[in-house]
Design a protein around this motif. Structure first.
Motif, short mmCIF file in Angstrom:
data_model
loop_
_atom_site.label_atom_id
_atom_site.label_comp_id
_atom_site.label_asym_id
_atom_site.label_seq_id
_atom_site.Cartn_x
_atom_site.Cartn_y
_atom_site.Cartn_z
N ARG A 1 0.82 -1.21 0.00
CA ARG A 1 0.00 0.00 0.00
C ARG A 1 0.86 1.26 0.00
NH1 ARG A 1 -2.32 -0.26 4.99
NH2 ARG A 1 -3.34 1.73 4.50
N ARG A 2 2.04 1.20 0.62
CA ARG A 2 2.91 2.37 0.67
C ARG A 2 3.68 2.56 -0.64
NH1 ARG A 2 6.05 5.47 -0.60
NH2 ARG A 2 7.60 6.63 0.62
N HIS A 3 4.31 1.50 -1.14
CA HIS A 3 5.28 1.66 -2.22
C HIS A 3 4.74 1.28 -3.60
CE1 HIS A 3 8.54 2.60 0.53
NE2 HIS A 3 8.13 1.61 1.30
N CYS A 4 3.66 0.53 -3.65
CA CYS A 4 3.09 0.13 -4.94
C CYS A 4 1.91 1.00 -5.35
CB CYS A 4 2.67 -1.34 -4.91
SG CYS A 4 4.03 -2.48 -4.63
N ALA A 5 1.16 1.51 -4.37
CA ALA A 5 -0.01 2.32 -4.70
C ALA A 5 0.31 3.50 -5.63
CB ALA A 5 -0.67 2.82 -3.41
N PRO A 6 1.41 4.24 -5.44
CA PRO A 6 1.67 5.36 -6.35
C PRO A 6 1.83 4.94 -7.81
CG PRO A 6 2.92 5.64 -4.33
CD PRO A 6 2.33 4.26 -4.27
N LEU A 7 2.30 3.73 -8.07
CA LEU A 7 2.43 3.27 -9.45
C LEU A 7 1.08 2.96 -10.08
CD1 LEU A 7 5.60 1.01 -9.29
CD2 LEU A 7 5.36 3.26 -10.33
N HIS B 1 -0.21 4.74 0.93
CA HIS B 1 -1.03 4.18 2.01
C HIS B 1 -2.51 4.11 1.64
CE1 HIS B 1 2.60 4.71 4.36
NE2 HIS B 1 2.57 6.00 4.15
N ALA B 2 -2.81 4.03 0.36
CA ALA B 2 -4.21 3.92 -0.07
C ALA B 2 -4.86 2.73 0.63
CB ALA B 2 -4.28 3.74 -1.58
N PRO B 3 -6.13 2.84 1.00
CA PRO B 3 -6.82 1.70 1.62
C PRO B 3 -6.83 0.50 0.69
CG PRO B 3 -8.11 3.73 1.84
CD PRO B 3 -6.99 4.04 0.90
N ALA B 4 -6.90 -0.68 1.28
CA ALA B 4 -6.85 -1.92 0.51
C ALA B 4 -7.97 -1.96 -0.53
CB ALA B 4 -6.94 -3.12 1.44
N ALA B 5 -9.17 -1.53 -0.16
CA ALA B 5 -10.30 -1.58 -1.10
C ALA B 5 -10.04 -0.69 -2.31
CB ALA B 5 -11.58 -1.17 -0.39
#
Length: 380
Positions: free
Chosen positions: A57-63, A69-73
């Motif tokens: 959520r921290r390092h992959c979400a921006p890609l 830190h986007a929520p899992a959903a």
């Protein structure tokens, strides 16, 4: 090369000397979460609520064009919106890998071939042949016990002649553990064990046949990768300590390179083996994306306490979700740069030496051991 150690490491094209394919299907929430863990996605316990889930959520979400830190959903919804091809492309290219060495012997899900992985990443890919898969294919063909030894050797030789094959691999740590009689088994022992295996059926788990497989691997004269340490629940971790291979390594000294994969929590034992045996090398793949970039340096620091710098390699052991190809590379880069910069700052290492060690570990050691070409001389 100019710049800080981190800048140098971030710019370095890596060789991922052991990984697997990425899934070629869109994943629902349950399937994605199951691939986030080496264990299981238990009811009420989401893998997103673990160090690796937080790192995703921290390092992959921006890609995926999401906030850190986007929520899992939200993460899963965006992944589904983009589709698996675009998700794979983004993460594989972000890993900045020049060559993937792909173990094709484990594929419980539809995954990319080495060529498919390379195409998505804009990179090169080579194949690693898993010898247990070769042996089990021989058994399924219906060979008799007396012919098993020669049939397996012939099938293994045929497999490694395929274009692009650079190494073989064994998962002996899973099947029997490393506490094996180190001696090469006799033909009579192999024939007797093969007869029992064929009568019983199932996977290759007989200690005599696993020993025979390891000695056949030596005869193939290619680098031999051995899973060690951390893995899924099929493993008995204490039997995957690579130090248990000491007697076998003595007997195989002067033969093929032996690459100890993953190793955690036995990275110090693996480092010892690489220090005292010329043909032993190691990595700390798989564990790095599970501990995440924030702790990867601690694992690498232990592996690097006594390991000769020409003997440590990078691997992700990524399987299934392409996030792990990216997160493994990111964790390795951050961890390695941190360890090296700390030593430079303490005047225990020159900047020049730090840059050399980074290039050896991230790329050049693998190029040398696997005979890989220099794909981009401009980065050397």
């Amino acid at each position: 090369m100019a710049g800080t150690v981190r800048e140098v490491v971030d710019a370095l094209p890596l060789v991922d000397h052991h990984c697997h394919g990425a899934v070629t299907a869109d994943l629902g929430p349950a399937r994605f979460e199951a691939l986030l863990t080496e264990g299981a996605a238990w009811p009420g316990v989401s893998p997103f609520d673990s160090p690796v889930g937080v790192a995703v959520r921290r390092h992959c979400a921006p890609l995926l064009d999401l906030e850190r830190h986007a929520p899992a959903a939200a993460y899963l919804a965006r992944r589904a919106e983009l589709g698996w091809q675009e998700v794979n492309r983004r993460f594989l290219r972000a890993a900045h890998v020049e060559t993937f060495c792909v173990d094709t012997g484990y594929a419980p899900h539809p995954v990319t071939s080495p060529a498919g992985l390379a195409a998505a990443a804009g990179a090169d890919a080579r194949e690693v042949v898993r010898l247990e898969s070769v042996a089990e294919a021989v058994a399924r063909r219906g060979v008799d016990a007396a012919g098993y030894a020669s049939a397996f050797r012939a099938a293994a030789e045929e497999a490694v002649r395929r274009p692009g094959v650079v190494a073989v691999k064994s998962v002996a740590a899973y099947r029997t553990g490393f506490g094996l009689d180190p001696a090469r088994p006799t033909y009579a022992e192999v024939t007797r064990a093969a007869g029992l295996w064929f009568a019983r059926g199932g996977r290759l788990t007989d200690p005599v046949l696993v020993r025979h497989l390891l000695w056949t691997a030596v005869a193939l004269e290619l680098p031999l990768q051995l899973h060690a340490g951390f893995g899924d629940s099929d493993l008995r971790l204490h039997q995957a300590d690579p130090a248990l291979l000491t007697d076998w390594l003595r007997l195989t000294a002067g033969t093929v390179p032996v690459l100890l994969l993953h190793c955690w929590p036995y990275q110090r034992q693996a480092a010892y083996l690489a220090t005292v045996f010329e043909h032993v090398h190691l990595d700390v793949g798989l564990a790095l994306h599970y501990v995440g970039p924030g702790r990867a340096g601690a694992v690498l620091a232990e592996a690097m306490e006594i390991t000769p710098f020409r003997k440590l390699l990078y691997s992700s052991d990524a399987y299934g979700v392409a996030e792990f190809h990216h997160l493994g590379a990111l964790s390795f880069r951050r961890g390695l740069a941190g360890v090296l910069q700390e030593r430079v700052d303490a005047d225990e290492l020159s900047h020049t030496d730090a840059v050399r060690i980074a290039a050896w570990t991230g790329r050049d050691n693998a190029r040398r051991l696997y005979g890989l070409p220099v794909s981009d001389p401009g980065h050397d």
